[in-house]
Design a protein around this motif. Structure first.
Motif, PDB file in Angstrom:
ATOM      1  N   UNK A  87       0.825  -1.196   0.000  1.00 46.08           N
ATOM      2  CA  UNK A  87       0.000   0.000   0.000  1.00 46.08           C
ATOM      3  C   UNK A  87       0.863   1.251   0.000  1.00 46.08           C
ATOM      4  N   UNK A  88       0.417   2.240  -0.765  1.00 47.61           N
ATOM      5  CA  UNK A  88       1.108   3.525  -0.898  1.00 47.61           C
ATOM      6  C   UNK A  88       0.124   4.627  -0.530  1.00 47.61           C
ATOM      7  N   UNK A  89       0.616   5.618   0.204  1.00 45.01           N
ATOM      8  CA  UNK A  89      -0.233   6.688   0.706  1.00 45.01           C
ATOM      9  C   UNK A  89       0.307   8.031   0.250  1.00 45.01           C
ATOM     10  N   UNK A  90      -0.593   8.893  -0.165  1.00 42.85           N
ATOM     11  CA  UNK A  90      -0.174  10.235  -0.549  1.00 42.85           C
ATOM     12  C   UNK A  90      -1.360  11.184  -0.414  1.00 42.85           C
ATOM     13  N   UNK A  91      -1.045  12.466  -0.368  1.00 45.75           N
ATOM     14  CA  UNK A  91      -2.091  13.497  -0.293  1.00 45.75           C
ATOM     15  C   UNK A  91      -2.286  14.121  -1.668  1.00 45.75           C
ATOM     16  N   UNK A  92      -3.528  14.454  -1.970  1.00 44.47           N
ATOM     17  CA  UNK A  92      -3.845  15.213  -3.171  1.00 44.47           C
ATOM     18  C   UNK A  92      -4.661  16.419  -2.766  1.00 44.47           C
ATOM     19  N   UNK A  93      -4.311  17.576  -3.282  1.00 48.49           N
ATOM     20  CA  UNK A  93      -5.009  18.806  -2.967  1.00 48.49           C
ATOM     21  C   UNK A  93      -5.962  19.141  -4.111  1.00 48.49           C
ATOM     22  N   UNK A  94      -7.251  19.171  -3.835  1.00 48.47           N
ATOM     23  CA  UNK A  94      -8.253  19.526  -4.825  1.00 48.47           C
ATOM     24  C   UNK A  94      -8.561  21.014  -4.699  1.00 48.47           C
ATOM     25  N   UNK A  95      -8.340  21.743  -5.770  1.00 43.44           N
ATOM     26  CA  UNK A  95      -8.605  23.189  -5.768  1.00 43.44           C
ATOM     27  C   UNK A  95     -10.054  23.498  -6.057  1.00 43.44           C
TER      28      UNK A  95
END
Length: 285
Positions: A277-285
């Motif tokens: 498993x890989x985790x990351x953040x994504x910022x939705x504008x």
């Protein structure tokens, strides 16, 4: 006179047994298990105060959630006064009352609502109060609160530990049908105070933080879509909002479409063919 001494001894004993239990200012950790929409375990993590800071002449303990969760505020300050637990999100001037251990059965408590898509302010009533002895031999006040209007708000407070219904320092009282967080344990100076002993010891021994693999998402921030390398070589993709609830997405033309989502920060959990498993953040504008 004899009657007076007996009465005085009774009062003194009661105060001793049920004395205030303070929240630790440093060298403590709270550990949790994040779970998905079907109850599957996603990852485990621990948080705790890393320093004492002064804000406008008031002393707070500082807790950082960076690289662990995606709350509205990466850092939260807390303090205790007169059996009340206050929190102050970083870069905010609005202190909020999170727990009040002066309440008795029948009292109402208005919990603050904040964070991404936070629910309306929750009004709960104390329906049970009792005392329990934790592993350190301390008698702690336990309070059960809930709403009586069918909204499903609920909380369990333990004095000196906080709300074990959700993440420490986060005033969230709405049950999630698509994932959330389970309390595992609380420790002070590396010693278990309350929770799952065997499992907690392994978390504490890793310096109270579980490392997780990450993956690069781009473009990030994004208005509509994002992607990552080897998009086709994955088994599962899940996206969670700031409160741990899974959200929907579409894959079109080798891109992940989140254009319908509200602006904010999301956690993307990617599982490959080998179940890594890989985790990351994504910022939705």
């Amino acid at each position: 006179m004899k009657t007076f001494y007996i009465f005085f001894f009774f009062v003194l004993t009661s105060l001793t047994l049920h004395a205030q239990v303070e929240f630790p200012k440093l060298n403590a950790s709270w550990c949790y298990r994040a779970y998905g929409d079907h109850g599957e375990n996603l990852y485990n993590f621990c948080v705790g105060p890393d320093s004492i800071i002064n804000v406008a002449g008031i002393e707070y303990s500082r807790v950082s959630f960076k690289n662990i969760l995606n709350p509205q505020f990466d850092t939260i300050y807390y303090r205790e006064e007169d059996r009340k637990l206050y929190i102050l999100p970083e870069d905010s001037t609005n202190e909020m009352l999170l727990c009040d251990f002066n309440l008795i059965v029948g009292d109402s408590f208005t919990a603050p609502a904040w964070g991404f898509w936070a629910p309306q302010t929750a009004v709960m009533t104390v329906y049970d109060v009792y005392y329990m002895t934790t592993n350190d031999g301390v008698e702690r006040k336990v309070m059960q609160l809930g709403s009586n209007n069918g909204e499903g708000f609920n909380a369990t407070w333990i004095e000196g530990i906080g709300d074990i219904s959700w993440i420490f320092l986060f005033p969230n009282y709405v049950g999630s049908i698509s994932g959330g967080y389970n309390f595992i344990c609380h420790s002070i100076d590396g010693k278990l105070i309350y929770g799952e002993e065997n499992y907690c010891n392994s978390l504490i021994s890793t310096k109270a933080e579980i490392s997780r693999k990450s993956i690069s998402l781009y473009p990030n921030p994004t208005n509509e879509k994002f992607t990552f390398s080897d998009l086709n070589n994955f088994k599962q993709i899940k996206i969670y909002n700031g409160w741990g609830r899974e959200v929907a997405y579409k894959i079109t033309n080798q891109e992940i479409d989140i254009s319908h989502l509200k602006a904010g920060i999301y956690i993307v959990v990617i599982t490959d063919q080998n179940n890594n498993q890989y985790f990351s953040k994504i910022v939705k504008l």
